[in-house]
Design a protein around this motif. Structure first.
Motif, PDB file in Angstrom:
ATOM      1  N   ASP A  57      10.644  -7.008   8.426  1.00 38.88           N
ATOM      2  CA  ASP A  57       9.331  -6.660   7.891  1.00 38.88           C
ATOM      3  C   ASP A  57       8.249  -7.626   8.359  1.00 38.88           C
ATOM      4  O   ASP A  57       7.057  -7.348   8.213  1.00 38.88           O
ATOM      5  CB  ASP A  57       9.372  -6.651   6.357  1.00 38.88           C
ATOM      6  N   GLN A  75       6.132   3.493   6.210  1.00 38.48           N
ATOM      7  CA  GLN A  75       6.522   2.415   5.295  1.00 38.48           C
ATOM      8  C   GLN A  75       5.277   1.740   4.727  1.00 38.48           C
ATOM      9  O   GLN A  75       4.321   1.464   5.453  1.00 38.48           O
ATOM     10  CB  GLN A  75       7.357   1.360   6.032  1.00 38.48           C
ATOM     11  N   ILE A  76       5.289   1.499   3.424  1.00 36.62           N
ATOM     12  CA  ILE A  76       4.239   0.734   2.765  1.00 36.62           C
ATOM     13  C   ILE A  76       4.869  -0.538   2.203  1.00 36.62           C
ATOM     14  O   ILE A  76       5.845  -0.475   1.462  1.00 36.62           O
ATOM     15  CB  ILE A  76       3.571   1.540   1.628  1.00 36.62           C
ATOM     16  N   ARG A  77       4.315  -1.669   2.566  1.00 39.05           N
ATOM     17  CA  ARG A  77       4.829  -2.952   2.083  1.00 39.05           C
ATOM     18  C   ARG A  77       3.888  -3.508   1.034  1.00 39.05           C
ATOM     19  O   ARG A  77       2.652  -3.459   1.187  1.00 39.05           O
ATOM     20  CB  ARG A  77       4.966  -3.953   3.242  1.00 39.05           C
ATOM     21  N   TYR A  78       4.455  -4.059  -0.031  1.00 39.47           N
ATOM     22  CA  TYR A  78       3.658  -4.674  -1.081  1.00 39.47           C
ATOM     23  C   TYR A  78       3.355  -6.126  -0.723  1.00 39.47           C
ATOM     24  O   TYR A  78       3.832  -6.646   0.281  1.00 39.47           O
ATOM     25  CB  TYR A  78       4.373  -4.576  -2.419  1.00 39.47           C
ATOM     26  N   TYR A  79       2.573  -6.794  -1.552  1.00 39.46           N
ATOM     27  CA  TYR A  79       2.055  -8.123  -1.233  1.00 39.46           C
ATOM     28  C   TYR A  79       3.178  -9.133  -1.039  1.00 39.46           C
ATOM     29  O   TYR A  79       4.251  -9.039  -1.637  1.00 39.46           O
ATOM     30  CB  TYR A  79       1.093  -8.597  -2.319  1.00 39.46           C
ATOM     31  N   GLN A  80       2.899 -10.085  -0.180  1.00 37.63           N
ATOM     32  CA  GLN A  80       3.802 -11.206   0.066  1.00 37.63           C
ATOM     33  C   GLN A  80       2.998 -12.492  -0.020  1.00 37.63           C
ATOM     34  O   GLN A  80       1.981 -12.653   0.648  1.00 37.63           O
ATOM     35  CB  GLN A  80       4.452 -11.104   1.452  1.00 37.63           C
ATOM     36  N   SER A 132      -0.293 -11.819   2.147  1.00 35.24           N
ATOM     37  CA  SER A 132      -0.343 -10.504   2.790  1.00 35.24           C
ATOM     38  C   SER A 132      -0.428  -9.482   1.664  1.00 35.24           C
ATOM     39  O   SER A 132       0.581  -9.179   1.016  1.00 35.24           O
ATOM     40  CB  SER A 132       0.910 -10.260   3.629  1.00 35.24           C
ATOM     41  N   PRO A 133      -1.636  -8.962   1.378  1.00 31.92           N
ATOM     42  CA  PRO A 133      -1.786  -8.062   0.231  1.00 31.92           C
ATOM     43  C   PRO A 133      -1.050  -6.740   0.382  1.00 31.92           C
ATOM     44  O   PRO A 133      -0.825  -6.041  -0.596  1.00 31.92           O
ATOM     45  CB  PRO A 133      -3.299  -7.836   0.161  1.00 31.92           C
ATOM     46  N   GLY A 134      -0.650  -6.408   1.603  1.00 34.67           N
ATOM     47  CA  GLY A 134       0.073  -5.160   1.824  1.00 34.67           C
ATOM     48  C   GLY A 134       0.268  -4.940   3.304  1.00 34.67           C
ATOM     49  O   GLY A 134      -0.166  -5.738   4.140  1.00 34.67           O
TER      50      GLY A 134
END
Length: 259
Positions: A57, A75-80, A132-134
């Motif tokens: 990711d 794909q949608i990634r949530y905050y890191q 990384s907000p998304g």
């Protein structure tokens, strides 16, 4: 006529570009290398050996060529959130806050302040925050906004006590595209646009005491701030003809407009 694999040709082209760019950039600029825009905890934990790492990711932070290695249509990634701190950062930050409270109440003196920080001299206080907000991946395209701030305070005593200070903050968005060439080669490009704000200065002890004694002074009064907009292009390549896996990454070909 001998035909070379497309992957080997691409690697040769990238290595030629790297050699040419090193000649253009020069040794003076290379000696003042800065941190990467977005560090990867996964890469740092492996000693920085990330260029040929398998897809993850964090491909847009590492080698974007690995994006086309996965069969992900959407794909949608949530905050890191990533936090990096030096071992003595917490104690020194706590001492700074206590010293400012004491100075504002009139209890602090120059000698008491020096004694409080005596164990911190010669030790860099470092802290870095990344957010990384998304993220959004659609096939071979990856889009990821980012924010990062990297800060350090270095206390040292040449002739008189001094404080070296730097705060580097930037935010922007990265857009990467990866494409598979043949059966064993992946080539990608990653474009980053971001805004950067940098505070950096060497402060004498008298400047620090004046800052602590006054509630009206702000950081801008002591340290000049430099700002600018930046565009940077990365190019990555993965070549895996068999069990061995090879990676090439060319970073930060860009343009800057400081203000």
């Amino acid at each position: 006529m001998v035909r070379l694999p497309a992957g080997l040709v691409a690697i040769a082209v990238l290595l030629t570009l790297v050699t040419a760019l090193e000649g253009v950039v020069g040794s003076e600029a290379l000696a003042d290398r800065r941190e990467r825009v977005m560090e990867s905890p996964r890469s740092l934990g492996r000693g920085g050996t990330y260029v040929a790492a398998p897809a993850s990711d964090e491909a847009i932070r590492l080698n974007p060529a690995t994006i086309s290695e996965t069969d992900i249509d959407f794909q949608i990634r949530y905050y890191q959130l990533d936090l990096f701190f030096g071992q003595n950062s917490f104690d020194t930050i706590s001492d700074l806050l206590d010293s400012q409270d004491s100075a504002l109440s009139g209890d602090a003196t120059a000698i008491s302040l020096l004694k409080k920080f005596s164990e911190s001299f010669g030790k860099r206080v470092y802290g870095r925050l990344q957010l990384s907000p998304g993220g959004l991946r659609m096939g071979n395209v990856d889009i990821a906004p980012f924010f990062a701030t990297s800060n350090f305070i270095d206390l040292h005593t040449p002739t008189v006590p001094e404080v070296q200070f730097e705060s580097d903050t930037y935010f922007g968005v990265a857009v990467a595209y990866s494409h598979m060439l043949g059966k064993s080669t992946h080539l990608a490009f990653n474009l980053r646009g971001f805004r950067r704000s940098l505070f950096a200065s060497n402060l004498g002890f008298s400047d620090v005491m004046g800052f602590l004694d006054s509630s009206d002074l702000e950081l801008d009064d002591l340290v000049e701030r430099r700002e600018g907009s930046y565009w940077a292009l990365d190019s990555g390549l993965i070549y895996q003809p068999g069990d061995w896996r090879y990676g090439v990454l060319l970073e930060n070909i860009g343009w800057a407009a400081p203000t």
